[in-house]
Motif scaffolding. Structure first.
Motif, short mmCIF file in Angstrom:
data_model
loop_
_atom_site.label_atom_id
_atom_site.label_comp_id
_atom_site.label_asym_id
_atom_site.label_seq_id
_atom_site.Cartn_x
_atom_site.Cartn_y
_atom_site.Cartn_z
N ALA A 23 0.80 -1.09 0.07
CA ALA A 23 0.09 -0.01 -0.07
C ALA A 23 0.67 1.39 0.06
O ALA A 23 2.24 1.02 0.36
N ALA A 24 0.17 2.57 -0.23
CA ALA A 24 1.02 3.84 -0.16
C ALA A 24 1.36 3.90 1.17
O ALA A 24 1.39 3.20 2.12
N ASP A 25 1.41 5.26 1.47
CA ASP A 25 1.76 5.69 2.63
C ASP A 25 0.82 5.14 3.81
O ASP A 25 -0.19 5.25 3.65
N VAL A 26 1.37 4.82 5.10
CA VAL A 26 0.53 4.35 6.21
C VAL A 26 0.72 5.33 7.32
O VAL A 26 1.96 5.89 7.66
N THR A 27 -0.30 5.88 7.91
CA THR A 27 -0.17 6.59 9.03
C THR A 27 -1.08 5.73 10.30
O THR A 27 -1.63 4.77 10.03
N GLY A 28 -0.82 6.18 11.64
CA GLY A 28 -1.40 5.58 12.53
C GLY A 28 -1.07 6.18 14.00
O GLY A 28 -0.26 7.44 13.98
N ILE A 88 4.10 7.94 10.66
CA ILE A 88 3.79 7.77 9.26
C ILE A 88 4.90 6.93 8.39
O ILE A 88 6.22 7.02 8.86
N ILE A 89 4.54 6.02 7.73
CA ILE A 89 5.68 5.21 6.85
C ILE A 89 5.71 5.70 5.67
O ILE A 89 4.39 5.32 4.75
N THR A 97 7.87 16.03 5.63
CA THR A 97 6.61 15.40 6.29
C THR A 97 6.27 15.78 7.75
O THR A 97 5.52 15.93 8.31
N LEU A 98 7.38 16.36 8.52
CA LEU A 98 7.31 16.85 9.89
C LEU A 98 6.37 17.92 9.95
O LEU A 98 5.93 18.13 11.02
N THR A 99 6.69 18.72 9.09
CA THR A 99 5.57 20.05 9.17
C THR A 99 4.12 19.45 9.21
O THR A 99 3.23 20.06 10.02
N SER A 100 3.83 18.66 8.30
CA SER A 100 2.17 18.07 8.25
C SER A 100 1.90 17.25 9.59
O SER A 100 0.89 17.09 10.10
N LEU A 101 2.95 16.59 10.01
CA LEU A 101 2.96 15.74 11.49
C LEU A 101 2.59 16.61 12.62
O LEU A 101 1.88 16.42 13.37
N ARG A 102 3.56 17.84 12.62
CA ARG A 102 3.31 18.72 13.73
C ARG A 102 1.75 19.33 13.64
O ARG A 102 1.15 19.43 14.78
N GLN A 103 1.28 19.59 12.49
CA GLN A 103 -0.30 20.00 12.57
C GLN A 103 -1.20 18.90 12.78
O GLN A 103 -1.97 19.27 13.65
N LEU A 104 -0.84 17.70 12.49
CA LEU A 104 -1.58 16.61 12.76
C LEU A 104 -1.56 16.28 14.40
O LEU A 104 -2.72 15.96 14.85
N ALA A 130 6.04 12.55 16.97
CA ALA A 130 5.87 12.38 15.63
C ALA A 130 6.98 11.46 15.03
O ALA A 130 8.17 11.91 15.23
N LEU A 131 6.60 10.21 14.47
CA LEU A 131 7.75 9.40 14.16
C LEU A 131 7.69 9.23 12.50
O LEU A 131 6.46 8.97 12.11
N HIS A 132 8.60 9.25 11.86
CA HIS A 132 8.65 8.93 10.32
C HIS A 132 9.52 7.94 10.05
O HIS A 132 10.77 7.74 10.87
N ILE A 133 9.23 6.92 9.35
CA ILE A 133 9.83 5.49 9.04
C ILE A 133 9.85 5.42 7.44
O ILE A 133 8.73 5.47 6.90
N ASN A 134 11.06 5.49 6.92
CA ASN A 134 11.22 5.29 5.62
C ASN A 134 11.04 3.77 5.27
O ASN A 134 11.96 2.99 5.97
N PRO A 135 10.11 3.14 4.67
CA PRO A 135 9.74 1.82 4.32
C PRO A 135 11.09 1.07 3.65
O PRO A 135 11.14 -0.29 3.71
N LYS A 136 11.73 1.78 2.94
CA LYS A 136 12.89 0.92 2.22
C LYS A 136 14.21 1.14 3.00
O LYS A 136 14.86 -0.17 3.02
#
Length: 430
Positions: A23-28, A88-89, A97-104, A130-136
């Motif tokens: 799947a595309a990007d995953v949030t949780g 977010i993965i 991405t962190l800017t959007s995660l901050r707002q979230l 706020a956690l960012h994971i690169n799937p690759k």
């Protein structure tokens, strides 16, 4: 150095599994318990897709949907567990991405805290993750933001995996007697605000309640496990003795469209991460769980009635007595045989399969029917008994003015040290 996060290794397995999905990007959301020095993450739950499809995260985070998921998850957590942050993965750049995660994070915090009926404490942790994971590459970027500060900037945080994070967590349980009379507005549109304000008044009484642990009132800085083995899971029984508010003992005349009476007993529990849990922290988490579970049930009942328009018809029509049912609490282990439990709320006549489906949708948990603990609050089996008891109560009829009175009974009896509870709301003319 920023905050540290000790993360259960089951969360690592879960996030790795999500990285493998096509799947595309995953949030949780990330669930655990906070402390002044370090937070503990014990559960991660992916955001379920919208029925019409989730907006591509790389283009725009669906803040409204993710925040609503976080609120639903928060309702399913017992005392001591809370939503600590979001993840977010994605292979998108972490800085972008962190800017959007901050707002979230601010959106999630605002929605969840809107249902809190207790006052924030000075020692409450306001840093959210706020956690960012690169799937690759599997590279992790971990940052925190102070959600109480609109101008807060990202701070680095330490993310460390560990096995059996919650294996030695202590658990405190209690059954609380409830006897509330809540005024209702004359129009249904403002009923949620009215109930919320009435619960805040009760929360003030709850904050002043005397807490006994195994029949003894302990000093705030006393250790619950004093004289017992360290790093071994302990179970404690507590009592919350609520006294009437002295400032409200005199009769008060208040104009309203009716009243909601809640009487009975509810089950509450709280988890403590420290191997030296203090009485003050246990009392705080237990009281908040009592307030949270009461508020959640009323919110769910109100949402159910408004969605089906039953409440509107009940208030505007002179139709005698009508019975409604509050949902009762059902517990399920996070892992089979594990120490931590989450909960859901089951309405009268609702199939347990629906509870299992909600656990899967909201928490991404594979629960089985045998895993559900419905013994603590069994509403359906008690309804007939208490309906008969209420029918025996004499009512005085008043023709003018006409108002509505809701009587919510959360009755309970002791069965092998477990509370069997029933909840019902009666609608009748006064």
């Amino acid at each position: 150095m920023g905050r540290g996060y000790t993360v259960d290794d089951t969360v690592e397995v879960y996030l790795s599994k999500l990285c493998h999905q096509p799947a595309a990007d995953v949030t949780g959301v990330l669930v655990g318990q906070s402390s002044p020095q370090r937070d503990f993450v014990v559960l991660a739950c992916r955001t379920p897709p919208r029925p019409e499809g989730l907006v591509g995260v790389a283009k725009s985070l669906d803040k409204e949907w993710i925040s609503e998921h976080a609120r639903q998850v928060s309702r399913m957590l017992p005392g001591g567990l809370s939503v600590l942050g979001v993840f977010i993965i994605t292979d998108a750049d972490a800085k972008e991405t962190l800017t959007s995660l901050r707002q979230l994070l601010f959106s999630v915090h605002s929605l969840i805290s809107s249902e809190h009926v207790w006052k924030a404490a000075d020692d409450d942790v306001t840093d959210c993750l706020a956690l960012h994971i690169n799937p690759k590459s599997r590279k992790i970027v971990c940052r925190t933001f102070d959600v109480k500060d609109p101008k807060s900037t990202a701070k680095p945080a330490d993310w460390k995996y560990q096995s059996g994070v919650s294996s030695s967590w202590s658990m405190v349980t209690c059954c609380v007697s409830v006897d509330l009379l809540l005024p209702l507005p004359r129009c249904s549109e403002s009923m949620e605000e009215c109930l919320q304000e009435a619960l805040r008044v009760w929360a003030t009484q709850m904050e002043k309640a005397v807490c006994l642990f195994d029949g003894t009132q302990l000093p705030e800085d006393a250790e619950l496990t004093a004289g017992q083995k360290r790093n071994v899971r302990q179970l404690f029984s507590a009592q919350l003795l609520i006294t009437p508010d002295e400032g409200r003992l005199t009769s008060v005349v208040q104009q309203c469209g009716g009243s909601l009476a809640l009487r009975g007993v509810v089950h509450s529990r709280a988890y403590l991460h420290n191997n030296r849990p203090k009485a003050k922290m246990a009392e705080k988490l237990l009281k908040r769980d009592v307030l949270s579970t009461m508020a959640t049930r009323l919110h769910m009942w109100l949402e159910e009635q408004l969605s089906s328009e039953n409440l509107v018809k009940g208030v505007t029509r002179d139709q005698g007595t009508e019975t409604f049912s509050l949902p009762h609490r059902v517990f399920s282990p996070v892992q089979v045989g594990g120490p931590l439990f989450v909960c859901d709320y089951q309405f009268k006549g609702e199939d347990p399969v629906e509870v299992i489906d909600r656990l899967k949708e909201m928490l991404d948990m594979d629960a089985a029917h045998k895993d559900l603990d419905t013994r603590l609050e069994m509403a359906a089996e008690m309804l007939e008994v208490h309906q008969a008891a209420e029918a025996a109560v004499e009512h005085t009829e008043v023709h003018e003015p006409k108002t509505k009175k809701y009587i919510g009974v959360v009755m309970a009896t002791a069965v092998a040290l477990l509370a069997a509870a029933a909840s019902t709301l009666y609608l009748a003319d006064l």
